[in-house]
Design a protein around this motif. Structure first.
Motif, PDB file in Angstrom:
ATOM      1  N   PRO A   5      17.372  13.162 -36.242  1.00 37.25           N
ATOM      2  CA  PRO A   5      18.538  13.540 -36.984  1.00 37.25           C
ATOM      3  C   PRO A   5      19.306  14.750 -36.947  1.00 37.25           C
ATOM      4  CG  PRO A   5      16.471  13.620 -38.100  1.00 37.25           C
ATOM      5  CD  PRO A   5      16.138  13.011 -36.943  1.00 37.25           C
ATOM      6  N   LEU A   6      18.523  15.755 -36.236  1.00 40.29           N
ATOM      7  CA  LEU A   6      19.197  16.994 -36.137  1.00 40.29           C
ATOM      8  C   LEU A   6      20.505  17.078 -35.277  1.00 40.29           C
ATOM      9  CD1 LEU A   6      18.872  20.101 -37.233  1.00 40.29           C
ATOM     10  CD2 LEU A   6      17.361  20.361 -35.349  1.00 40.29           C
ATOM     11  N   PRO A   7      20.532  16.388 -34.206  1.00 37.27           N
ATOM     12  CA  PRO A   7      22.077  16.133 -33.807  1.00 37.27           C
ATOM     13  C   PRO A   7      23.010  15.925 -34.585  1.00 37.27           C
ATOM     14  CG  PRO A   7      20.106  15.512 -32.136  1.00 37.27           C
ATOM     15  CD  PRO A   7      19.566  15.816 -33.440  1.00 37.27           C
ATOM     16  N   THR A   8      22.600  14.888 -35.406  1.00 37.65           N
ATOM     17  CA  THR A   8      23.502  14.559 -36.511  1.00 37.65           C
ATOM     18  C   THR A   8      24.065  15.749 -37.421  1.00 37.65           C
ATOM     19  OG1 THR A   8      23.194  12.221 -36.357  1.00 37.65           O
ATOM     20  CG2 THR A   8      23.842  12.946 -38.613  1.00 37.65           C
ATOM     21  N   VAL A   9      22.838  16.452 -37.892  1.00 37.06           N
ATOM     22  CA  VAL A   9      23.295  17.723 -38.683  1.00 37.06           C
ATOM     23  C   VAL A   9      24.184  18.686 -37.864  1.00 37.06           C
ATOM     24  CG1 VAL A   9      22.182  19.551 -39.752  1.00 37.06           C
ATOM     25  CG2 VAL A   9      21.031  17.291 -39.968  1.00 37.06           C
ATOM     26  N   LEU A  10      24.018  18.639 -36.754  1.00 37.14           N
ATOM     27  CA  LEU A  10      24.765  19.817 -35.966  1.00 37.14           C
ATOM     28  C   LEU A  10      26.299  19.010 -35.728  1.00 37.14           C
ATOM     29  CD1 LEU A  10      24.501  22.455 -34.375  1.00 37.14           C
ATOM     30  CD2 LEU A  10      24.086  20.963 -32.281  1.00 37.14           C
ATOM     31  N   SER A  11      26.422  17.832 -35.567  1.00 33.14           N
ATOM     32  CA  SER A  11      27.657  17.177 -35.570  1.00 33.14           C
ATOM     33  C   SER A  11      28.592  17.494 -36.891  1.00 33.14           C
ATOM     34  CB  SER A  11      27.597  15.870 -35.355  1.00 33.14           C
ATOM     35  OG  SER A  11      28.976  15.159 -35.583  1.00 33.14           O
ATOM     36  N   LEU A  12      27.806  17.449 -38.162  1.00 36.12           N
ATOM     37  CA  LEU A  12      28.372  17.531 -39.532  1.00 36.12           C
ATOM     38  C   LEU A  12      28.692  19.054 -39.668  1.00 36.12           C
ATOM     39  CD1 LEU A  12      25.867  15.211 -41.288  1.00 36.12           C
ATOM     40  CD2 LEU A  12      28.412  14.845 -41.310  1.00 36.12           C
ATOM     41  N   ASP A  57      20.229  27.475 -26.601  1.00 38.08           N
ATOM     42  CA  ASP A  57      19.465  26.411 -26.461  1.00 38.08           C
ATOM     43  C   ASP A  57      18.032  26.650 -27.608  1.00 38.08           C
ATOM     44  OD1 ASP A  57      20.728  24.730 -24.586  1.00 38.08           O
ATOM     45  OD2 ASP A  57      19.707  26.026 -22.939  1.00 38.08           O
ATOM     46  N   CYS A  58      17.816  27.781 -27.544  1.00 39.67           N
ATOM     47  CA  CYS A  58      16.545  28.246 -28.537  1.00 39.67           C
ATOM     48  C   CYS A  58      16.846  27.808 -30.013  1.00 39.67           C
ATOM     49  CB  CYS A  58      16.061  29.621 -28.478  1.00 39.67           C
ATOM     50  SG  CYS A  58      17.471  31.018 -28.705  1.00 39.67           S
ATOM     51  N   LEU A  59      18.093  27.468 -30.359  1.00 42.46           N
ATOM     52  CA  LEU A  59      18.416  27.046 -31.690  1.00 42.46           C
ATOM     53  C   LEU A  59      19.082  25.705 -31.792  1.00 42.46           C
ATOM     54  CD1 LEU A  59      20.568  30.283 -32.876  1.00 42.46           C
ATOM     55  CD2 LEU A  59      18.193  29.529 -33.522  1.00 42.46           C
ATOM     56  N   SER A  60      19.337  25.158 -30.834  1.00 41.51           N
ATOM     57  CA  SER A  60      19.917  23.745 -30.379  1.00 41.51           C
ATOM     58  C   SER A  60      18.836  22.780 -30.787  1.00 41.51           C
ATOM     59  CB  SER A  60      20.548  23.582 -29.304  1.00 41.51           C
ATOM     60  OG  SER A  60      21.634  24.559 -28.899  1.00 41.51           O
ATOM     61  N   PRO A  61      19.299  21.605 -31.312  1.00 44.64           N
ATOM     62  CA  PRO A  61      18.157  20.349 -31.355  1.00 44.64           C
ATOM     63  C   PRO A  61      17.654  20.081 -30.079  1.00 44.64           C
ATOM     64  CG  PRO A  61      20.137  19.781 -32.434  1.00 44.64           C
ATOM     65  CD  PRO A  61      20.611  21.024 -31.450  1.00 44.64           C
ATOM     66  N   THR A  66       9.463  15.646 -32.590  1.00 41.66           N
ATOM     67  CA  THR A  66       8.946  14.450 -33.439  1.00 41.66           C
ATOM     68  C   THR A  66       8.659  15.103 -34.821  1.00 41.66           C
ATOM     69  OG1 THR A  66       6.566  14.803 -32.850  1.00 41.66           O
ATOM     70  CG2 THR A  66       8.058  12.836 -31.759  1.00 41.66           C
ATOM     71  N   ASP A  67       8.727  16.306 -34.871  1.00 41.48           N
ATOM     72  CA  ASP A  67       8.881  16.827 -36.248  1.00 41.48           C
ATOM     73  C   ASP A  67       9.797  16.667 -37.146  1.00 41.48           C
ATOM     74  OD1 ASP A  67       6.286  18.026 -35.827  1.00 41.48           O
ATOM     75  OD2 ASP A  67       6.943  19.800 -35.032  1.00 41.48           O
ATOM     76  N   ASP A  68       9.837  16.853 -38.488  1.00 39.82           N
ATOM     77  CA  ASP A  68      10.957  16.687 -39.428  1.00 39.82           C
ATOM     78  C   ASP A  68      11.888  17.814 -39.366  1.00 39.82           C
ATOM     79  OD1 ASP A  68       9.620  18.804 -40.632  1.00 39.82           O
ATOM     80  OD2 ASP A  68       9.040  17.354 -42.297  1.00 39.82           O
ATOM     81  N   VAL A  69      13.044  17.688 -39.927  1.00 39.52           N
ATOM     82  CA  VAL A  69      14.045  18.707 -39.689  1.00 39.52           C
ATOM     83  C   VAL A  69      13.708  20.090 -40.232  1.00 39.52           C
ATOM     84  CG1 VAL A  69      16.451  19.327 -40.411  1.00 39.52           C
ATOM     85  CG2 VAL A  69      16.093  16.949 -39.517  1.00 39.52           C
ATOM     86  N   PRO A  70      13.184  19.877 -41.494  1.00 40.65           N
ATOM     87  CA  PRO A  70      12.622  21.344 -42.121  1.00 40.65           C
ATOM     88  C   PRO A  70      11.772  22.099 -41.083  1.00 40.65           C
ATOM     89  CG  PRO A  70      12.643  19.814 -43.864  1.00 40.65           C
ATOM     90  CD  PRO A  70      12.708  19.066 -42.380  1.00 40.65           C
ATOM     91  N   ALA A  71      10.831  21.489 -40.489  1.00 38.17           N
ATOM     92  CA  ALA A  71       9.969  22.068 -39.609  1.00 38.17           C
ATOM     93  C   ALA A  71      10.582  22.669 -38.287  1.00 38.17           C
ATOM     94  CB  ALA A  71       8.671  21.092 -39.026  1.00 38.17           C
ATOM     95  N   GLN A  72      11.584  21.840 -37.768  1.00 39.61           N
ATOM     96  CA  GLN A  72      12.376  22.228 -36.650  1.00 39.61           C
ATOM     97  C   GLN A  72      13.260  23.704 -37.104  1.00 39.61           C
ATOM     98  OE1 GLN A  72      14.478  18.905 -34.261  1.00 39.61           O
ATOM     99  NE2 GLN A  72      13.244  17.770 -35.691  1.00 39.61           N
ATOM    100  N   VAL A 200      28.152  15.437 -29.494  1.00 40.50           N
ATOM    101  CA  VAL A 200      27.451  16.635 -29.479  1.00 40.50           C
ATOM    102  C   VAL A 200      26.478  16.447 -28.328  1.00 40.50           C
ATOM    103  CG1 VAL A 200      25.624  17.828 -30.487  1.00 40.50           C
ATOM    104  CG2 VAL A 200      27.043  16.545 -31.986  1.00 40.50           C
ATOM    105  N   LEU A 201      26.469  17.624 -27.344  1.00 41.22           N
ATOM    106  CA  LEU A 201      25.941  17.726 -26.149  1.00 41.22           C
ATOM    107  C   LEU A 201      24.697  18.459 -25.709  1.00 41.22           C
ATOM    108  CD1 LEU A 201      29.296  17.449 -23.751  1.00 41.22           C
ATOM    109  CD2 LEU A 201      28.125  15.627 -24.736  1.00 41.22           C
ATOM    110  N   GLY A 202      23.718  17.955 -25.083  1.00 39.90           N
ATOM    111  CA  GLY A 202      22.703  19.124 -24.906  1.00 39.90           C
ATOM    112  C   GLY A 202      22.387  18.905 -23.249  1.00 39.90           C
ATOM    113  N   LEU A 203      23.187  19.798 -22.446  1.00 38.92           N
ATOM    114  CA  LEU A 203      23.188  19.534 -21.099  1.00 38.92           C
ATOM    115  C   LEU A 203      22.283  20.777 -20.439  1.00 38.92           C
ATOM    116  CD1 LEU A 203      26.807  18.360 -20.323  1.00 38.92           C
ATOM    117  CD2 LEU A 203      24.628  17.068 -20.716  1.00 38.92           C
TER     118      LEU A 203
END
Length: 310
Positions: A5-12, A57-61, A66-72, A200-203
């Motif tokens: 879900p975190l990439p979706t959060v980043l898109s929002l 990148d150190c902040l990107s999804p 596999t951890d939940d969003v709060p842990a990430q 959202v891209l992670g390249l």
């Protein structure tokens, strides 16, 4: 394929900040903006470029996380100045721009702004993510069938208006014309539950490259016409019961007790009873503001929402 879900959060977040239009439905956009504190939006201004939101990148999804969003987000909050400096030097080899240099000198407001904004959006949108489970499962099946039947090129052609395959190759938003060489790296497809033009891209980074694109069926999900048995798919109701699950889904709004009563369509005494049980479980807390008592999610409540919506 990756359902994270975190990439979706980043898109929002990108849409809420006005950094990149993602085709988010108006009601969802308003909710995302309400969940994004003004101070956080101001702190994140260096990351907002022309039609994109760029994060180190150190902040990107990391879609394979596999951890939940709060842990990430907890890990993001622990990023050091040294890590941030390495990422910015890599991103801007000719010299770090002034706006990012100021971030590097005082990284705490930027990192805290990102973490708080992302956490607020996730608290608001965890129920939406959960309701999209049938869409995500269907998309994984669609891409999987295409992969084993040799029709993956056709599937990639229709990923979305901003991410799709052309005769020349894979077209990505914000990329200059030419070839992007990613040798010996897997490519992950990450469906986004945000907007119909989401991308959202992670390249970069050391892990697999990934591309986020709108999951098919978003319009139906947004207007409530998607055909699925939501109750059968809702573990939050199974754990808390229907009434308290409904309170949890809306607790991010800071409901007054009167609003809780109206939401549940029950007597004030019954609403108070449900809220006391949630409070006793450490999932919400009640805070007096003037003449009103408002309901607020606790950290444990955010984690429960995240775990049952992942």
């Amino acid at each position: 394929m990756c359902r994270q879900p975190l990439p979706t959060v980043l898109s929002l977040l990108a849409d809420a900040l006005g950094a990149a239009v993602q085709g988010v439905p108006p009601e969802w956009r308003s909710a995302a903006r309400r969940a994004c504190p003004r101070a956080a939006a101001q702190a994140l201004s260096p990351a907002c470029g022309s039609d994109r939101l760029w994060l180190p990148d150190c902040l990107s999804p990391s879609p394979l996380d596999t951890d939940d969003v709060p842990a990430q987000l907890d890990r993001a909050a622990a990023v050091t100045t040294e890590q941030l400096g390495e990422e910015l030097t890599k991103r801007f080899p000719a010299g770090i721009p002034d706006a990012w240099q100021r971030v590097l000198e005082r990284p705490a407001p930027f990192i805290d702004g990102y973490v708080h904004a992302a956490a607020g959006i996730w608290s608001a949108f965890a129920p939406v993510w959960h309701r999209s489970r049938h869409l995500l499962e269907r998309e994984v099946e669609r891409i999987g069938i295409a992969a084993v039947t040799g029709t993956l090129d056709t599937a990639l052609t229709g990923l979305g208006p901003r991410v799709h395959r052309t005769p020349e190759g894979l077209w990505l938003p914000g990329r200059a014309a030419g070839t992007l060489d990613l040798p010996d790296r897997r490519l992950l497809l990450v469906p986004l539950v945000s907007g119909t033009t989401a991308a959202v891209l992670g390249l970069g980074g050391k892990g697999p490259s990934w591309i986020g694109y709108p999951v098919p069926g978003l319009r139906e999900l947004a207007d409530g016409s998607a055909t699925t048995n939501h109750r059968a798919l809702d573990p939050l109701e199974a754990v808390l019961g229907g009434m308290r699950a409904r309170v949890m889904r809306h607790a991010h709004r800071g409901l007054t007790m009167g609003e809780v009563s109206a939401l549940l369509q029950c007597a004030p005494g019954a609403a108070t009873h449900h809220c006391k049980l949630l409070e006793a479980a450490g999932l919400v807390r009640r805070k007096r503001q003037g003449q009103q008592v408002r309901l607020l999610l606790t950290r444990r409540g955010e984690r429960l929402l995240g775990a049952l919506a992942s």
